[in-house]
Design a protein around this motif. Structure first.
Motif, PDB file in Angstrom:
ATOM      1  N   SER A 234      10.453   2.640   2.660  1.00  0.00           N
ATOM      2  CA  SER A 234      11.450   3.540   2.078  1.00  0.00           C
ATOM      3  C   SER A 234      12.082   4.406   3.159  1.00  0.00           C
ATOM      4  O   SER A 234      13.310   4.547   3.230  1.00  0.00           O
ATOM      5  N   ILE A 235      11.249   4.996   4.007  1.00  0.00           N
ATOM      6  CA  ILE A 235      11.751   5.860   5.075  1.00  0.00           C
ATOM      7  C   ILE A 235      12.547   5.053   6.096  1.00  0.00           C
ATOM      8  O   ILE A 235      13.579   5.510   6.600  1.00  0.00           O
ATOM      9  N   ASP A 236      12.097   3.839   6.382  1.00  0.00           N
ATOM     10  CA  ASP A 236      12.822   2.986   7.324  1.00  0.00           C
ATOM     11  C   ASP A 236      14.207   2.635   6.782  1.00  0.00           C
ATOM     12  O   ASP A 236      15.178   2.526   7.542  1.00  0.00           O
ATOM     13  N   THR A 237      14.306   2.460   5.465  1.00  0.00           N
ATOM     14  CA  THR A 237      15.607   2.184   4.849  1.00  0.00           C
ATOM     15  C   THR A 237      16.557   3.354   5.064  1.00  0.00           C
ATOM     16  O   THR A 237      17.732   3.170   5.408  1.00  0.00           O
ATOM     17  N   VAL A 238      16.051   4.571   4.865  1.00  0.00           N
ATOM     18  CA  VAL A 238      16.876   5.766   5.079  1.00  0.00           C
ATOM     19  C   VAL A 238      17.267   5.881   6.552  1.00  0.00           C
ATOM     20  O   VAL A 238      18.433   6.143   6.884  1.00  0.00           O
TER      21      VAL A 238
ATOM     22  N   SER B 122       0.856  -1.182   0.000  1.00  0.00           N
ATOM     23  CA  SER B 122       0.000   0.000   0.000  1.00  0.00           C
ATOM     24  C   SER B 122       0.897   1.239   0.000  1.00  0.00           C
ATOM     25  O   SER B 122       2.114   1.141   0.151  1.00  0.00           O
ATOM     26  N   VAL B 123       0.270   2.410  -0.134  1.00  0.00           N
ATOM     27  CA  VAL B 123       1.050   3.642  -0.095  1.00  0.00           C
ATOM     28  C   VAL B 123       1.767   3.759   1.243  1.00  0.00           C
ATOM     29  O   VAL B 123       2.942   4.121   1.313  1.00  0.00           O
ATOM     30  N   GLU B 124       1.062   3.423   2.329  1.00  0.00           N
ATOM     31  CA  GLU B 124       1.675   3.472   3.656  1.00  0.00           C
ATOM     32  C   GLU B 124       2.876   2.541   3.749  1.00  0.00           C
ATOM     33  O   GLU B 124       3.922   2.901   4.303  1.00  0.00           O
ATOM     34  N   GLU B 125       2.724   1.334   3.210  1.00  0.00           N
ATOM     35  CA  GLU B 125       3.814   0.360   3.272  1.00  0.00           C
ATOM     36  C   GLU B 125       5.010   0.810   2.436  1.00  0.00           C
ATOM     37  O   GLU B 125       6.162   0.663   2.859  1.00  0.00           O
TER      38      GLU B 125
ATOM     39  N   THR C 102       6.308   8.809   7.975  1.00  0.00           N
ATOM     40  CA  THR C 102       5.407   8.174   7.011  1.00  0.00           C
ATOM     41  C   THR C 102       4.083   8.921   6.971  1.00  0.00           C
ATOM     42  O   THR C 102       3.525   9.184   5.897  1.00  0.00           O
ATOM     43  N   ALA C 103       3.597   9.285   8.154  1.00  0.00           N
ATOM     44  CA  ALA C 103       2.327  10.022   8.230  1.00  0.00           C
ATOM     45  C   ALA C 103       2.468  11.404   7.587  1.00  0.00           C
ATOM     46  O   ALA C 103       1.601  11.830   6.815  1.00  0.00           O
ATOM     47  N   TYR C 104       3.579  12.099   7.882  1.00  0.00           N
ATOM     48  CA  TYR C 104       3.774  13.434   7.302  1.00  0.00           C
ATOM     49  C   TYR C 104       3.887  13.362   5.776  1.00  0.00           C
ATOM     50  O   TYR C 104       3.310  14.193   5.054  1.00  0.00           O
ATOM     51  N   ALA C 105       4.627  12.373   5.286  1.00  0.00           N
ATOM     52  CA  ALA C 105       4.782  12.221   3.838  1.00  0.00           C
ATOM     53  C   ALA C 105       3.433  11.927   3.190  1.00  0.00           C
ATOM     54  O   ALA C 105       3.125  12.438   2.104  1.00  0.00           O
ATOM     55  N   TRP C 106       2.633  11.101   3.870  1.00  0.00           N
ATOM     56  CA  TRP C 106       1.314  10.783   3.321  1.00  0.00           C
ATOM     57  C   TRP C 106       0.424  12.026   3.285  1.00  0.00           C
ATOM     58  O   TRP C 106      -0.296  12.252   2.299  1.00  0.00           O
ATOM     59  N   PHE C 107       0.479  12.863   4.321  1.00  0.00           N
ATOM     60  CA  PHE C 107      -0.337  14.086   4.319  1.00  0.00           C
ATOM     61  C   PHE C 107      -0.001  14.941   3.092  1.00  0.00           C
ATOM     62  O   PHE C 107      -0.900  15.493   2.438  1.00  0.00           O
TER      63      PHE C 107
ATOM     64  N   ILE D 203      -7.393   8.576  -2.261  1.00  0.00           N
ATOM     65  CA  ILE D 203      -6.765   7.258  -2.166  1.00  0.00           C
ATOM     66  C   ILE D 203      -6.738   6.781  -0.728  1.00  0.00           C
ATOM     67  O   ILE D 203      -6.435   7.547   0.196  1.00  0.00           O
ATOM     68  N   ASP D 204      -7.064   5.500  -0.533  1.00  0.00           N
ATOM     69  CA  ASP D 204      -6.935   4.877   0.782  1.00  0.00           C
ATOM     70  C   ASP D 204      -5.482   4.440   0.949  1.00  0.00           C
ATOM     71  O   ASP D 204      -5.018   3.548   0.234  1.00  0.00           O
ATOM     72  N   PRO D 205      -4.732   5.033   1.882  1.00  0.00           N
ATOM     73  CA  PRO D 205      -3.306   4.710   2.017  1.00  0.00           C
ATOM     74  C   PRO D 205      -3.039   3.291   2.507  1.00  0.00           C
ATOM     75  O   PRO D 205      -1.912   2.808   2.396  1.00  0.00           O
ATOM     76  N   ALA D 206      -4.085   2.620   3.045  1.00  0.00           N
ATOM     77  CA  ALA D 206      -3.890   1.275   3.584  1.00  0.00           C
ATOM     78  C   ALA D 206      -4.228   0.178   2.578  1.00  0.00           C
ATOM     79  O   ALA D 206      -4.022  -1.003   2.848  1.00  0.00           O
ATOM     80  N   THR D 207      -4.760   0.560   1.416  1.00  0.00           N
ATOM     81  CA  THR D 207      -5.132  -0.421   0.396  1.00  0.00           C
ATOM     82  C   THR D 207      -3.958  -0.687  -0.543  1.00  0.00           C
ATOM     83  O   THR D 207      -3.214   0.236  -0.893  1.00  0.00           O
ATOM     84  N   GLU D 208      -3.782  -1.954  -0.939  1.00  0.00           N
ATOM     85  CA  GLU D 208      -2.734  -2.308  -1.891  1.00  0.00           C
ATOM     86  C   GLU D 208      -2.807  -1.374  -3.091  1.00  0.00           C
ATOM     87  O   GLU D 208      -3.869  -1.167  -3.680  1.00  0.00           O
ATOM     88  N   LEU D 209      -1.687  -0.774  -3.441  1.00  0.00           N
ATOM     89  CA  LEU D 209      -1.691   0.245  -4.489  1.00  0.00           C
ATOM     90  C   LEU D 209      -2.174  -0.308  -5.823  1.00  0.00           C
ATOM     91  O   LEU D 209      -2.882   0.367  -6.570  1.00  0.00           O
TER      92      LEU D 209
END
Length: 235
Positions: free
Chosen positions: A100-104, A92-95, A198-203, A216-222
């Motif tokens: 990505s952010i966790d990798t950084v 999903s978008v959240e995932e 992740t939340a800030y980037a999604w906003f 877009i629902d951020p929790a749904t598979e893209l």
């Protein structure tokens, strides 16, 4: 013999490339082991690579050239790792944002000396005034824009109005993670800071999407989001 000259050149170039890689990896290892701000002698780099000092200077023009190539190596290596995390074919978008952010966050917290070294100068001679971290941000932002562009193209939408969005998100994430890594007593754990960012980037992404008429629902598979929206189904 026909082709023997080109074959020799190819082997020589491969040999040179292998030695350059040995030198760059040796330099990175020493950077990890050395206190920040310490200038590592070329002799130590050569010894770690198992080569003579003269070989290092044959592969690189001077110390400045070597330092630039080290930074370029770090940027290329990290950008390739992060690019894989920006794969929108699954998650999903959240995932996607979260991994990505966790990798950084993981790289910056595990390699603070490399991150510090990247801030000390550019990767190429024509990048005067632009340090390697800025170059890396640009690379990541470009990749992110490609991902966003591909997504919007699914709905025949142009990302022309969102040119600065990827860089804005990447700059925000890198800046906040830099402060978090440098804080001797951070108030947030790695999972917590990743969740926050992740939340800030999604906003930011959600606001941009809504400006284009996309909800877009951020929790749904893209992939599911794309399939439903292209069929005119409310997500």
């Amino acid at each position: 013999m026909p082709g023997s000259g080109s074959g020799y050149r190819a082997r020589w170039e491969e040999h040179n490339s292998a030695r350059q890689l040995m030198i760059l990896r040796a330099a990175v290892e020493l950077l990890e082991e050395t206190p920040p701000g310490t200038r590592i002698p070329v002799q130590r780099i050569a010894e770690r690579a198992g080569l003579a000092k003269s070989v290092v200077y044959r592969r690189f023009g001077d110390r400045d050239d070597l330092d630039r190539r080290i930074r370029s190596y770090l940027v290329d290596d990290f950008a390739s790792v992060l690019s894989a995390k920006l794969d929108i074919s699954h998650g999903s978008v959240e995932e996607i944002l979260g991994r990505s952010i966790d990798t950084v966050a993981g790289w910056m917290s595990e390699h603070p000396r490399l991150h510090d070294f990247m801030r000390q100068g550019p990767t190429h001679y024509d990048d005067a005034g632009v340090d390697a971290v800025s170059s890396l941000r640009g690379r990541i932002a470009l990749r992110a824009r490609e991902v966003i562009g591909a997504f919007l193209a699914s709905f025949d939408l142009d990302d022309g109005g969102l040119e600065s969005l990827p860089l804005a998100i990447v700059t925000m994430v890198e800046g906040m993670l830099t402060q978090w890594v440098r804080d001797p007593a951070p108030g947030r754990t790695r999972p917590e800071i990743v969740a926050d960012l992740t939340a800030y980037a999604w906003f930011m992404l959600d606001g941009a999407a809504r400006s284009l008429g996309l909800v877009i629902d951020p929790a749904t598979e893209l992939r599911t989001v794309v399939e439903r929206m292209t069929r005119g189904v409310t997500v």
